[in-house]
Design a protein around this motif. Structure first.
Motif, mmCIF file in Angstrom:
data_model
loop_
_atom_site.group_PDB
_atom_site.id
_atom_site.type_symbol
_atom_site.label_atom_id
_atom_site.label_comp_id
_atom_site.label_asym_id
_atom_site.label_seq_id
_atom_site.Cartn_x
_atom_site.Cartn_y
_atom_site.Cartn_z
ATOM 1 N N GLY A 1 0.819 -1.215 0.000
ATOM 2 C CA GLY A 1 0.000 0.000 0.000
ATOM 3 C C GLY A 1 0.846 1.255 0.000
ATOM 4 N N CYS A 2 1.907 1.289 0.806
ATOM 5 C CA CYS A 2 2.797 2.448 0.822
ATOM 6 C C CYS A 2 3.486 2.623 -0.530
ATOM 7 N N SER A 3 3.883 1.519 -1.128
ATOM 8 C CA SER A 3 4.511 1.583 -2.444
ATOM 9 C C SER A 3 3.555 2.171 -3.476
ATOM 10 N N LEU A 4 2.302 1.731 -3.451
ATOM 11 C CA LEU A 4 1.311 2.242 -4.412
ATOM 12 C C LEU A 4 1.053 3.729 -4.185
ATOM 13 N N ILE A 5 0.919 4.145 -2.924
ATOM 14 C CA ILE A 5 0.660 5.563 -2.629
ATOM 15 C C ILE A 5 1.813 6.430 -3.105
ATOM 16 N N VAL A 6 3.043 5.986 -2.884
ATOM 17 C CA VAL A 6 4.204 6.768 -3.307
ATOM 18 C C VAL A 6 4.240 6.913 -4.823
ATOM 19 N N GLN A 7 4.017 5.819 -5.535
ATOM 20 C CA GLN A 7 4.070 5.890 -6.994
ATOM 21 C C GLN A 7 2.967 6.775 -7.573
ATOM 22 N N LEU A 8 1.748 6.628 -7.073
ATOM 23 C CA LEU A 8 0.647 7.447 -7.580
ATOM 24 C C LEU A 8 0.839 8.915 -7.225
ATOM 25 N N SER A 9 1.368 9.182 -6.035
ATOM 26 C CA SER A 9 1.582 10.573 -5.623
ATOM 27 C C SER A 9 2.694 11.225 -6.435
ATOM 28 N N LEU A 10 3.768 10.489 -6.672
ATOM 29 C CA LEU A 10 4.844 11.037 -7.499
ATOM 30 C C LEU A 10 4.372 11.290 -8.927
ATOM 31 N N ALA A 11 3.496 10.412 -9.424
ATOM 32 C CA ALA A 11 2.969 10.610 -10.776
ATOM 33 C C ALA A 11 2.126 11.879 -10.876
ATOM 34 N N ARG A 12 1.524 12.291 -9.785
ATOM 35 C CA ARG A 12 0.713 13.517 -9.740
ATOM 36 C C ARG A 12 1.516 14.704 -9.223
ATOM 37 N N ASP A 13 2.834 14.561 -9.142
ATOM 38 C CA ASP A 13 3.742 15.639 -8.737
ATOM 39 C C ASP A 13 3.461 16.151 -7.325
ATOM 40 N N VAL A 14 3.032 15.278 -6.450
ATOM 41 C CA VAL A 14 2.867 15.649 -5.043
ATOM 42 C C VAL A 14 4.258 15.747 -4.419
ATOM 43 N N PRO A 15 4.556 16.810 -3.686
ATOM 44 C CA PRO A 15 5.900 16.952 -3.096
ATOM 45 C C PRO A 15 6.223 15.780 -2.165
ATOM 46 N N LEU A 16 7.477 15.368 -2.201
ATOM 47 C CA LEU A 16 7.903 14.227 -1.389
ATOM 48 C C LEU A 16 7.705 14.467 0.113
ATOM 49 N N PRO A 17 8.002 15.673 0.663
ATOM 50 C CA PRO A 17 7.733 15.878 2.101
ATOM 51 C C PRO A 17 6.267 15.659 2.472
ATOM 52 N N VAL A 18 5.361 16.056 1.586
ATOM 53 C CA VAL A 18 3.935 15.865 1.863
ATOM 54 C C VAL A 18 3.598 14.370 1.884
ATOM 55 N N ILE A 19 4.163 13.619 0.947
ATOM 56 C CA ILE A 19 3.898 12.179 0.888
ATOM 57 C C ILE A 19 4.375 11.494 2.161
ATOM 58 N N LEU A 20 5.627 11.763 2.545
ATOM 59 C CA LEU A 20 6.194 11.085 3.707
ATOM 60 C C LEU A 20 5.512 11.519 5.008
ATOM 61 N N THR A 21 5.137 12.795 5.101
ATOM 62 C CA THR A 21 4.437 13.262 6.306
ATOM 63 C C THR A 21 3.084 12.581 6.446
ATOM 64 N N ALA A 22 2.343 12.496 5.336
ATOM 65 C CA ALA A 22 1.020 11.864 5.387
ATOM 66 C C ALA A 22 1.138 10.392 5.766
ATOM 67 N N LEU A 23 2.101 9.679 5.171
ATOM 68 C CA LEU A 23 2.272 8.257 5.490
ATOM 69 C C LEU A 23 2.673 8.067 6.950
ATOM 70 N N THR A 24 3.589 8.895 7.436
ATOM 71 C CA THR A 24 4.069 8.740 8.811
ATOM 72 C C THR A 24 2.957 8.996 9.820
ATOM 73 N N MET A 25 2.215 10.079 9.629
ATOM 74 C CA MET A 25 1.144 10.399 10.572
ATOM 75 C C MET A 25 0.021 9.373 10.499
ATOM 76 N N LEU A 26 -0.197 8.798 9.339
ATOM 77 C CA LEU A 26 -1.241 7.783 9.202
ATOM 78 C C LEU A 26 -0.831 6.473 9.873
ATOM 79 N N LEU A 27 0.413 6.073 9.680
ATOM 80 C CA LEU A 27 0.885 4.798 10.224
ATOM 81 C C LEU A 27 1.291 4.891 11.687
ATOM 82 N N GLY A 28 1.393 6.107 12.225
ATOM 83 C CA GLY A 28 1.799 6.272 13.611
ATOM 84 C C GLY A 28 0.845 5.645 14.600
#
Length: 696
Positions: free
Chosen positions: A72-99
């Motif tokens: 799931g994390c792999s899929l979210i990262v790939q789809l977010s990068l494809a939509r040009d979502v900034p990397l800090p936003v991606i990692l922050t969202a994943l970290t706060m969600l998985l915390g």
């Protein structure tokens, strides 16, 4: 010889980790898909960090959850990068969600860094292969890792618990030998006690670890673990009698001067220690214990006790060593006991989510800290024109530990090991060694690294760095270009992790000392109430005794970590160290009184009630001294003074222990009054009342 090799903990662990990594590479090499085999072998790194190799009654359920989170994390990262979502936003969202996983249980908390590493691995794969391929890689890699470990633990079914029990017996041997060899060697408690306290707390840590393994394996319902369950209960009996203390140094000195008691007591202790080391090997290497007797040693000790009936030390040692000898001879516990209930906090998802959304949640603070560090690393990568700063991000996650001291040590070992490894591999790449020899060397280096990783993380990092760069060389054929860049990335990641632990919502252990001290006093109070009750039951006594040991263990560990933290008043911590030392004496007296209560060595109801009232008064004075923030004696005025005289004539052994407990509590109250003036005057220490603090 083969038993010592195959059952040795380090060898067994190294073989398992090396095989699970190397077999996909070997299969890929045989089928001409070496690069895919190397990529496949990266997935076990995520599984290791997630603790998916921990034997558990819900093993496959945890495996499915872990694999799903990785994919799931792999899929979210790939789809977010494809939509040009900034990397800090991606990692922050994943970290706060998985915390939120940390609110469910400590074992689930390991899924957070593991899932983030899976996301970071995906950064290097995104754009180089279809979206579905990393997902399939994580799913199949986790499945392979789970099936391999399931087969391994099926073959070595009892091995994890055997390793813990063996370490427990060995630690008891070291503690027993050290404790009774210091009768007259060290007269200064400040030099003699700290090594003993460290050994005692290591034994309690191993007891807690065994309890966790028993509950995770549901060993009570599995007949295969019957002998190990008995060995664990025997170990609990031994720990109970070895860790007792009469704490009458003047009486010890008198007995030593009047007789050869010191040599006899040391003889008994060394005999017990030698037997415990033999039993530790027997447990680990699947051997039946041989016959054992120490009648001569016990006889010599009883003779000294009879010759000096007015001195309680000889009788005390003779009684406890005779119980230890009986347990070692029969290999059966002194009494039947129910193992402690599993008190590990594990919440369902919805209640865990509610707890996680509170600002008081330590899991929320930890997730926020990690998210900020990863965001800073991502921005640093952008500043250095690194579109995918995966090495910096991965370094942060690998070196970040629960406490400041552990993180600092891990950072040093990681940075030094990476530097040495890059230096070695930089020279090796110039020789252009054939691929077959390179893969063979990588296999040997991986095995050696896993053999030493538990005891020498820095040297193991050297080997892991060498294999990582060689993997990059085989995958991209430009490994030399990565050497300097990878070292710079490692240093940047270590600096960010260190800064995050120091400045981003640090959970200083010195700030937790007061809470842990309160918990220890409450556990002591419950134990004394139970011991002095009308009809104390053996299972309840055993459970409460371990609660006392574990509560003091948490206090001792937090003090050790606090002593390594920067910016705090060392005079305050030195005073608290003395407070913890007296708390340890109380623990030892409670251990001794537990054995007496189980043997029905009781006081009269009236005398027991008077001692209970005195102990509760002393405990409440200590608790209020810790709770109120004023430097004087505020809060003591409402506390009744303890009676000066509780009994007349000769004191029984139970009364001697209770008198010593009262003395230690009085000393602890005095220390608290003095130490409080030296406390830090910032942050959470400005809170007026302990009950209103936000410590977690």
């Amino acid at each position: 010889m083969w038993r010592r090799l195959i059952y040795h903990p380090e060898v067994n662990y190294a073989l398992r980790q090396t095989l699970v990594l190397s077999l996909p590479v070997i299969v890929g090499l045989l089928f001409g898909q070496l690069q895919h085999g190397l990529l496949f072998s990266l997935v076990p790194a995520c599984c290791n960090i997630a603790g998916l190799d921990t034997p558990h009654k819900r093993f496959f359920k945890r495996l499915i959850i872990g694999g799903s989170l990785f994919a799931g994390c792999s899929l979210i990262v790939q789809l977010s990068l494809a939509r040009d979502v900034p990397l800090p936003v991606i990692l922050t969202a994943l970290t706060m969600l998985l915390g939120v996983t940390a609110e469910i249980s400590p074992l689930h908390a390991r899924l957070l860094p593991a899932s983030l590493i899976a996301a970071i691995f995906t950064l290097s794969l995104a754009g180089n292969m279809p979206v579905w391929q990393p997902l399939l890689l994580y799913a199949l890699g986790t499945l392979w890792y789970g099936l391999f470990n399931w087969l391994w633990f099926w073959m070595w079914k009892e091995q994890p618990l055997r390793e813990s029990l063996s370490l427990f017996y060995r630690q008891l041997a070291e503690y027993c030998e050290a404790k009774y060899s210091m009768l007259t060697q060290h007269t200064d408690p400040s030099t003699a006690l700290p090594p003993l306290l460290t050994r005692q707390q290591k034994a309690v840590d191993l007891i807690s670890q065994c309890y966790q393994q028993l509950h995770m394996l549901a060993a009570n319902k599995n007949r295969d673990y019957k002998r190990l369950l008995r060995a664990f209960q025997v170990g609990l009996d031994l720990q109970e009698h070895i860790s007792v203390s009469l704490h009458q140094p003047e009486e010890v000195q008198k007995l030593v001067e009047r007789s050869h008691a010191e040599a006899v007591i040391r003889w008994n202790a060394q005999t017990v220690a030698a037997r415990l080391r033999v039993l530790a090997d027997d447990i680990l290497y699947h051997r039946y214990p041989s016959r054992f007797s120490m009648d001569k040693q016990i006889g010599a000790l009883e003779k000294i006790a009879d010759q000096h009936p007015d001195n309680p030390v000889g009788q005390f040692c003779a009684w406890h060593f005779s119980r230890i000898a009986r347990v070692l001879r029969t290999q059966r516990p002194l009494y039947p006991r129910d193992l402690m209930a599993d008190k590990t906090r594990r919440l369902p998802v919805i209640p865990a989510l509610k707890s996680y959304l509170s600002l008081k949640s330590s899991a929320l603070r930890n997730a926020a800290r990690i998210s900020v560090m990863l965001s800073i690393a991502s921005l640093m990568g952008t500043a250095l024109h690194l579109p995918k700063p995966y090495w910096i991000l991965m370094t942060i996650l690998l070196v970040t530990q629960n406490g400041y001291g552990a993180t600092r040590v891990r950072i040093f070992h990681r940075a030094a090991g990476t530097l040495v490894g890059l230096f070695i591999v930089g020279g090796a790449l110039h020789f252009h060694v054939p691929e077959g020899y390179t893969l063979s060397a990588m296999l040997v280096i991986t095995l050696v690294s896993y053999l030493i990783v538990r005891k020498a993380y820095g040297w193991a990092t050297v080997g892991f760095t060498v294999t990582a760069v060689f993997t990059i060389q085989i995958l991209t054929l430009n490994g030399e270009q990565f050497i300097v860049a990878r070292f710079i990335d490692t240093v940047i990641g270590c600096l960010i992790a260190f800064g995050g632990m120091v400045w981003l919502w640090p959970q200083w252990q010195s700030g937790l000392l007061r809470k842990n001290a309160q918990d220890a006093l409450e556990a002591d109070q419950d134990a004394i109430r139970l011991i002095l009750s009308n009809d104390p039951q053996a299972p309840a006594l055993a459970y409460q005794r371990m609660r006392v040991n574990q509560a003091h263990n948490a206090l001792f560990n937090s003090l050790n970590q606090a002593m390594q933290e920067p910016g705090f008043n060392t005079r305050y911590l030195e005073d608290m160290k003395l407070w913890v030392t007296h708390s340890q004496f109380i623990v030892e007296h409670i251990n001794a009184m537990t054995t007496l209560a189980r043997e029905h060595t009781m006081l009269t109801p009236d005398l027991a009630q008077r001692y209970l009232q005195s102990c509760e008064i002393a405990l409440q004075r200590c608790q209020q001294r810790l709770e109120y923030d004023e430097a004087g004696s505020s809060g003591d005025a409402n506390i009744m003074e303890s009676p000066e005289t509780l009994s007349h004539g000769a004191l029984s052994t139970m009364e001697q222990h209770l008198q010593r407990v009262l003395g230690h509590l009085n000393t602890m109250h005095t220390i608290s009054s003095v130490a409080w003036r030296q406390r830090p005057h910032h942050g959470i220490w400005l809170t007026k009342r302990f009950g209103k603090t936000t410590l977690q």
